[in-house]
Structure formats: C-alpha cells, structure tokens
Design a protein around this motif. Structure first.
Motif, PDB file in Angstrom:
ATOM      1  N   GLY A  18      15.394  10.688  54.297  1.00  0.00           N
ATOM      2  CA  GLY A  18      14.402  11.228  53.382  1.00  0.00           C
ATOM      3  C   GLY A  18      14.307  12.736  53.452  1.00  0.00           C
ATOM      4  N   ARG A  19      14.321  13.278  54.666  1.00  0.00           N
ATOM      5  CA  ARG A  19      14.235  14.732  54.831  1.00  0.00           C
ATOM      6  C   ARG A  19      15.455  15.432  54.240  1.00  0.00           C
ATOM      7  NH1 ARG A  19      12.302  14.695  61.171  1.00  0.00           N
ATOM      8  NH2 ARG A  19      10.114  14.119  60.800  1.00  0.00           N
ATOM      9  N   ARG A  20      16.606  14.867  54.486  1.00  0.00           N
ATOM     10  CA  ARG A  20      17.836  15.471  53.965  1.00  0.00           C
ATOM     11  C   ARG A  20      17.879  15.376  52.448  1.00  0.00           C
ATOM     12  NH1 ARG A  20      22.742  12.853  57.123  1.00  0.00           N
ATOM     13  NH2 ARG A  20      23.894  14.555  56.098  1.00  0.00           N
ATOM     14  N   ALA A  21      17.396  14.256  51.901  1.00  0.00           N
ATOM     15  CA  ALA A  21      17.376  14.090  50.443  1.00  0.00           C
ATOM     16  C   ALA A  21      16.466  15.124  49.790  1.00  0.00           C
ATOM     17  CB  ALA A  21      16.920  12.677  50.089  1.00  0.00           C
ATOM     18  N   MET A  22      15.331  15.403  50.404  1.00  0.00           N
ATOM     19  CA  MET A  22      14.409  16.396  49.852  1.00  0.00           C
ATOM     20  C   MET A  22      15.055  17.769  49.784  1.00  0.00           C
ATOM     21  SD  MET A  22      10.845  15.281  51.732  1.00  0.00           S
ATOM     22  CE  MET A  22      10.012  16.791  51.243  1.00  0.00           C
ATOM     23  N   ALA A  31       9.564  12.284  49.654  1.00  0.00           N
ATOM     24  CA  ALA A  31      10.584  11.248  49.479  1.00  0.00           C
ATOM     25  C   ALA A  31      10.204   9.998  50.252  1.00  0.00           C
ATOM     26  CB  ALA A  31      11.951  11.749  49.952  1.00  0.00           C
ATOM     27  N   SER A  32      10.593   8.875  49.699  1.00  0.00           N
ATOM     28  CA  SER A  32      10.466   7.605  50.415  1.00  0.00           C
ATOM     29  C   SER A  32      11.812   6.899  50.335  1.00  0.00           C
ATOM     30  CB  SER A  32       9.359   6.735  49.828  1.00  0.00           C
ATOM     31  OG  SER A  32       9.652   6.394  48.481  1.00  0.00           O
ATOM     32  N   VAL A  33      12.101   6.116  51.364  1.00  0.00           N
ATOM     33  CA  VAL A  33      13.387   5.427  51.450  1.00  0.00           C
ATOM     34  C   VAL A  33      13.110   3.952  51.705  1.00  0.00           C
ATOM     35  CG1 VAL A  33      15.611   5.278  52.638  1.00  0.00           C
ATOM     36  CG2 VAL A  33      14.456   7.491  52.414  1.00  0.00           C
ATOM     37  N   VAL A 134      22.210  12.937  47.010  1.00  0.00           N
ATOM     38  CA  VAL A 134      21.298  11.961  47.621  1.00  0.00           C
ATOM     39  C   VAL A 134      21.994  10.614  47.774  1.00  0.00           C
ATOM     40  CG1 VAL A 134      19.175  10.643  47.260  1.00  0.00           C
ATOM     41  CG2 VAL A 134      19.210  13.104  46.824  1.00  0.00           C
ATOM     42  N   GLY A 135      22.770  10.221  46.766  1.00  0.00           N
ATOM     43  CA  GLY A 135      23.510   8.960  46.854  1.00  0.00           C
ATOM     44  C   GLY A 135      24.503   8.961  47.996  1.00  0.00           C
TER      45      GLY A 135
END
Length: 231
Positions: A18-22, A31-33, A134-135
C-alpha cells in the motif's frame, strides 16, 4: 496456502504494498489492499482506519470499486464520487470521510487475486503509468507470498519426513530388542509393542523409545505376559 493464510505473515507485506502504491500515484492520499487466498480467506491492510472501514463495507455489501475490479480484473474507479452514484453505501461512507475519488487496480498472480484501491481528497484519476506500476507491485507481492508458501511447505514436509524416519528407526530398534528378549519373530514383537501402547495409552513411538533407552531391562516379564495373550 498455509503461510498466506497466516495474517501475521501477510499483513506486513500488504502494508508495504500500500505504501509503495501510494508513492507511485501522484495525488493519491491513501491506499487499501485486499488479498484473497486460494482457500477463500481474505486479508486486507489500509493506510488509515477510515479506509479499513471502506474495505470492510465492500466485503459486507458486495459492492464497491474494489469488488468490481476483483470481479472484472480491470481497473475500476470514480473520478468524482460526488457525481458517481454506482455504489450508494460505499459512496456515502467515502464522502463522509472527505474522499472524492478512488481507483481499484486488480491483479491475479498464481491464482492469488490482489486489489489495490487508491484514494484522493479531490477529483482525480491515476495515470496509466501509475496504474501499471501499482499492478506490477501487486504481482510482486503476491508472487513473493507464493514463493514463501512453497518454501515453508517444503521445509515442513522435510521436517515431517525426518521425524517419521527417526520414529521408524526407534520402533525398529525396539522390535529388535523385543525379538531378542522374547525369542519371537519381528511380527509378534511388533504386536507386543502395539498392545503395550494401547494399554498404556501412549504412542507407539514413545513405548518403543522407552524400551530402547532401557535396552529392554526391567520389562521382560510384562512383555512375555503380553506375548502370551496374543492370539
């Protein structure tokens, strides 16, 4: 997936994802995963408690961008939740928390579906490059969990095999001792050990280990009695 279903092992990976995606999506503020294990159990992590509430609401109602994305395996989002009315309960809950936009990015790696949902406080849409990044991160996370599961499973299987071999060796030694003490064949010696295990309510391996430690001393009379009782 035994190690994947272990929340203590999965949660840190999802938090990191989540942190990396943000960081990949400019304008994203949360973000939520959500990860679905092969056995059906779900695991989730969110960057803020409000987002955890939204994730739980989607699971409960079966509606929301994350649910739709997981079903279609396509990115699903709302540029502005003020105007987008597709998910009534989710929409109201998100707006009450000051959220205006969202985008859910799904992947399925090795049979493990993962959905990363990004949120913003203003009307917003992540770029194609951000969605792709993100994917990739989600695929890496799922792949890492699968590799960890495979490694842990192999280690557990090897340990079970070592234990079984050690147990078999002790039982074979005990059979040899009883065969010598009672002057009987190995099959009858094994039957004596089995009956002794049943009558003392102990595992066969524990009975065998005791006989091996004592080298048969002190129990010959009882062993002979059990042999005499065998059909």
């Amino acid at each position: 997936m035994d190690t994947v279903t272990d929340g203590a092992a999965v949660a840190p990976r999802l938090v990191l994802l989540g942190r990396r995606a943000m960081r990949c999506a400019a304008g994203c503020r949360g973000a939520s995963v959500f990860l679905r294990c092969p056995g059906g159990e779900g695991h989730s992590a969110s960057s803020h408690p409000d987002l955890a509430v939204l994730a739980a609401l989607q699971e409960e109602t079966g509606e929301g961008p994350g649910v739709d994305a997981a079903r279609s395996l396509r990115t699903v989002g709302a540029v502005d939740l003020v105007a987008d009315t597709r998910w009534p309960d989710f929409r109201i809950a998100a707006l009450e928390r000051g959220l205006r936009a969202c985008a859910a990015v799904p992947v399925a790696a090795g049979g493990v579906p993962v959905t990363v949902t990004l949120y913003a406080f203003r009307p917003w849409r992540p770029t194609a490059a951000a969605r792709e990044a993100v994917g990739v991160l989600a695929e890496e996370t799922a792949g890492g969990l699968l590799r960890e599961r495979a490694r842990t499973g192999a280690e557990a299987e090897a340990e079970q095999l070592r234990t079984a071999m050690a147990t078999r060796a002790v039982i074979d030694q005990a059979i040899g001792i009883v065969t010598h003490l009672l002057d009987c064949d190995p099959g009858r010696a094994f039957d004596v050990l089995r009956v002794l295990s049943q009558r003392t309510n102990r595992k066969l391996s524990a009975v065998a280990a005791q006989i091996v430690r004592a080298k048969g001393r002190g129990g010959t009379r009882e062993l002979r009695r059990l042999l005499a009782e065998l059909p």
